[in-house]
Design a protein around this motif. Structure first.
Motif, mmCIF file in Angstrom:
data_model
loop_
_atom_site.group_PDB
_atom_site.id
_atom_site.type_symbol
_atom_site.label_atom_id
_atom_site.label_comp_id
_atom_site.label_asym_id
_atom_site.label_seq_id
_atom_site.Cartn_x
_atom_site.Cartn_y
_atom_site.Cartn_z
ATOM 1 N N LEU A 34 -2.239 -2.774 0.791
ATOM 2 C CA LEU A 34 -3.138 -2.192 -0.437
ATOM 3 C C LEU A 34 -4.427 -2.831 0.030
ATOM 4 O O LEU A 34 -5.596 -2.244 -0.348
ATOM 5 N N THR A 35 -4.874 -4.155 0.296
ATOM 6 C CA THR A 35 -5.964 -4.502 0.332
ATOM 7 C C THR A 35 -6.947 -4.005 1.611
ATOM 8 O O THR A 35 -7.995 -3.850 1.204
ATOM 9 N N ASP A 36 -6.182 -3.338 2.545
ATOM 10 C CA ASP A 36 -7.024 -2.527 3.734
ATOM 11 C C ASP A 36 -7.566 -1.261 3.000
ATOM 12 O O ASP A 36 -8.604 -0.737 3.358
ATOM 13 N N ALA A 37 -6.684 -0.500 2.097
ATOM 14 C CA ALA A 37 -7.389 0.528 1.454
ATOM 15 C C ALA A 37 -8.453 0.287 0.275
ATOM 16 O O ALA A 37 -9.467 0.930 0.232
ATOM 17 N N MET A 38 -8.113 -0.862 -0.415
ATOM 18 C CA MET A 38 -9.161 -1.428 -1.373
ATOM 19 C C MET A 38 -10.452 -1.646 -0.672
ATOM 20 O O MET A 38 -11.616 -1.480 -1.300
ATOM 21 N N LYS A 39 -10.489 -2.106 0.524
ATOM 22 C CA LYS A 39 -11.610 -2.364 1.248
ATOM 23 C C LYS A 39 -12.329 -1.521 1.300
ATOM 24 O O LYS A 39 -13.667 -1.319 1.247
ATOM 25 N N VAL A 40 -11.891 -0.268 1.539
ATOM 26 C CA VAL A 40 -12.721 0.943 1.916
ATOM 27 C C VAL A 40 -13.272 1.298 0.720
ATOM 28 O O VAL A 40 -14.464 1.676 0.371
ATOM 29 N N LEU A 41 -12.602 1.346 -0.613
ATOM 30 C CA LEU A 41 -13.255 1.537 -1.850
ATOM 31 C C LEU A 41 -14.566 0.540 -2.095
ATOM 32 O O LEU A 41 -15.570 0.658 -2.237
ATOM 33 N N GLY A 49 0.893 -1.226 -0.163
ATOM 34 C CA GLY A 49 -0.094 -0.073 0.219
ATOM 35 C C GLY A 49 0.838 1.116 0.076
ATOM 36 O O GLY A 49 0.832 2.169 -0.801
ATOM 37 N N HIS A 50 2.012 1.037 0.830
ATOM 38 C CA HIS A 50 2.874 2.486 0.853
ATOM 39 C C HIS A 50 3.709 2.564 -0.593
ATOM 40 O O HIS A 50 3.775 3.582 -0.958
ATOM 41 N N ALA A 51 3.773 1.378 -1.092
ATOM 42 C CA ALA A 51 4.705 1.389 -2.244
ATOM 43 C C ALA A 51 3.734 2.126 -3.284
ATOM 44 O O ALA A 51 4.200 3.007 -4.201
ATOM 45 N N GLY A 62 -1.118 -3.167 8.904
ATOM 46 C CA GLY A 62 -2.273 -4.178 9.099
ATOM 47 C C GLY A 62 -1.277 -5.475 9.136
ATOM 48 O O GLY A 62 -0.225 -5.734 10.047
ATOM 49 N N SER A 63 -1.937 -6.511 8.516
ATOM 50 C CA SER A 63 -1.212 -7.749 8.412
ATOM 51 C C SER A 63 0.365 -7.844 8.264
ATOM 52 O O SER A 63 0.765 -6.941 7.062
ATOM 53 N N GLY A 64 1.087 -8.592 8.946
ATOM 54 C CA GLY A 64 2.909 -8.326 8.827
ATOM 55 C C GLY A 64 3.157 -6.907 9.339
ATOM 56 O O GLY A 64 4.415 -6.872 8.964
ATOM 57 N N GLY A 65 2.513 -6.081 9.887
ATOM 58 C CA GLY A 65 2.881 -4.790 10.307
ATOM 59 C C GLY A 65 3.174 -3.920 9.138
ATOM 60 O O GLY A 65 3.798 -2.862 9.107
ATOM 61 N N GLU A 66 2.525 -4.225 7.866
ATOM 62 C CA GLU A 66 2.820 -3.313 6.785
ATOM 63 C C GLU A 66 1.433 -2.802 6.169
ATOM 64 O O GLU A 66 0.476 -3.086 6.507
ATOM 65 N N ILE A 67 1.739 -1.566 5.554
ATOM 66 C CA ILE A 67 0.445 -0.879 4.932
ATOM 67 C C ILE A 67 0.042 -1.696 3.902
ATOM 68 O O ILE A 67 0.566 -1.824 2.839
ATOM 69 N N MET A 93 -13.463 -7.395 1.557
ATOM 70 C CA MET A 93 -12.337 -8.141 1.341
ATOM 71 C C MET A 93 -11.686 -8.186 2.448
ATOM 72 O O MET A 93 -11.714 -7.181 3.594
ATOM 73 N N ILE A 94 -10.931 -8.815 2.821
ATOM 74 C CA ILE A 94 -9.870 -9.138 4.076
ATOM 75 C C ILE A 94 -8.467 -9.708 3.518
ATOM 76 O O ILE A 94 -8.755 -10.626 2.777
ATOM 77 N N GLU A 95 -7.651 -9.256 4.034
ATOM 78 C CA GLU A 95 -6.235 -9.574 3.892
ATOM 79 C C GLU A 95 -5.663 -10.683 4.735
ATOM 80 O O GLU A 95 -6.001 -10.703 5.889
#
Ligand code: UTP
Length: 289
Positions: free
Chosen positions: A229-236, A110-112, A222-227, A187-189
């Protein structure tokens, strides 16, 4: 709006394929004679993408070199009258306008993607994960772009994964619209077994709208301490909804050892130069094991 821009995140540490990735980016691993990332850039170009941003990291200069010209090598190929190979080598630098940016800290996919904000501007854009090679007649990225043009919403490239494996991927809540096209509302990561929404998972491709960048700013690790992308796409998915396309083509995960071996074996079998010999070798080997 026509989609002409793509982002290829390629700044991951590749820890699942250490020690190979200590100095060599996994995105440059060859599948027989072509680096993984060249397949991905070719897929984007064949999908109508003209401008590509590759997100890299320290030690990934080889990726930049691969898409540059190589005058000394070109001169040698010309002298040796290897015109076919010369054209092939030169054409790599002409596939698209390729730009690079460094993700200064490896904070997650997500950060990338958020590093691409100024490149993308206010346009929809494609994301092709740098370690997911998809080989097929109809480029996977083009399949997603067509769905964007038809439905006007962000699009996910999906396929089914096994029940045993789904907790390593994402899981989507989907409703079929027609044939291989779905509406995704959640969705969920990396789901736990009791959180699985379906066996459909996002695999390596998506088309996003620029509102993803403001959402990404709000996403906590989120998962694995990483930002993620799935968490942002979940909002969409929860707000505007997303389209999901079960793409055709074979996907090879170059981020894990088995995926790399499958890619090399299958591509070698149909390779015009070594295919027949490799098939003979493999048949003999199979009889012996
Ligand atoms: P992966 O999670 O598959 O790559 O990310 P990784 O982090 O390199 O994997 P392991 O777990 O350490 O083996 C999918 C894509 O996103 C990129 C990766 O390069 C890969 O192409 N990525 C991941 C980034 O660009 N930045 C990140 O912070 C994380």
């Amino acid at each position: 709006m026509k989609i002409t821009k793509a982002v290829i995140p390629a700044a991951g540490l590749g820890t699942r394929v250490l020690p190979a990735t200590k100095a060599l980016p996994k995105e440059i691993f060859p599948i027989v004679d072509k680096p993984a990332i060249q397949y991905i850039v070719e897929e984007a170009a064949a999908s109508g993408i003209t401008d590509i941003l590759i997100v890299t990291n320290r030690g990934k200069e080889l990726i930049e070199n691969h898409f540059d010209r190589e005058p000394e090598l070109e001169q040698r190929l010309l002298q040796n009258n290897k015109i076919g190979m010369l054209n092939e080598v030169v054409n790599i630098s002409k596939l698209a306008n390729i730009y690079f940016i460094r993700q200064k800290e490896t904070l997650g996919l997500g950060h990338a993607v958020s590093c691409a904000r100024s490149f993308v501007g206010n346009e929809p854009f494609a994301v092709l994960y740098g370690d997911d090679v998809i080989i097929g007649e109809d480029p996977a990225c083009a399949q997603l772009i067509r769905a964007y043009e038809e439905y006007g919403r962000a699009v996910l490239g999906i396929n089914k994964v096994s029940y045993e494996d789904i907790s390593k991927y994402s899981s989507l809540k989907v409703e079929n619209i027609k044939e291989n096209v779905f509406y995704c509302s959640d969705m969920i990561e990396k789901p736990g077994k009791d959180e699985i929404m379906s066996l459909y998972s996002i695999l390596g491709r998506c088309v996003l709208t620029p509102d993803i960048f403001d959402i990404l700013k709000t996403i906590k690790p989120g998962s694995g301490g990483e930002i993620q992308l799935t968490d942002a796409m979940k909002v969409l998915a929860n707000t505007t909804g997303m389209t999901a396309v079960e793409f055709t083509g074979v996907r090879y995960d170059m981020g894990n050892k088995l995926g790399i071996m499958k890619a090399c074996t299958e591509v070698a079998l149909s390779h015009p130069e070594i295919g027949p010999d490799f098939k003979k070798y493999l048949k003999k080997l199979v009889c012996e094991i």
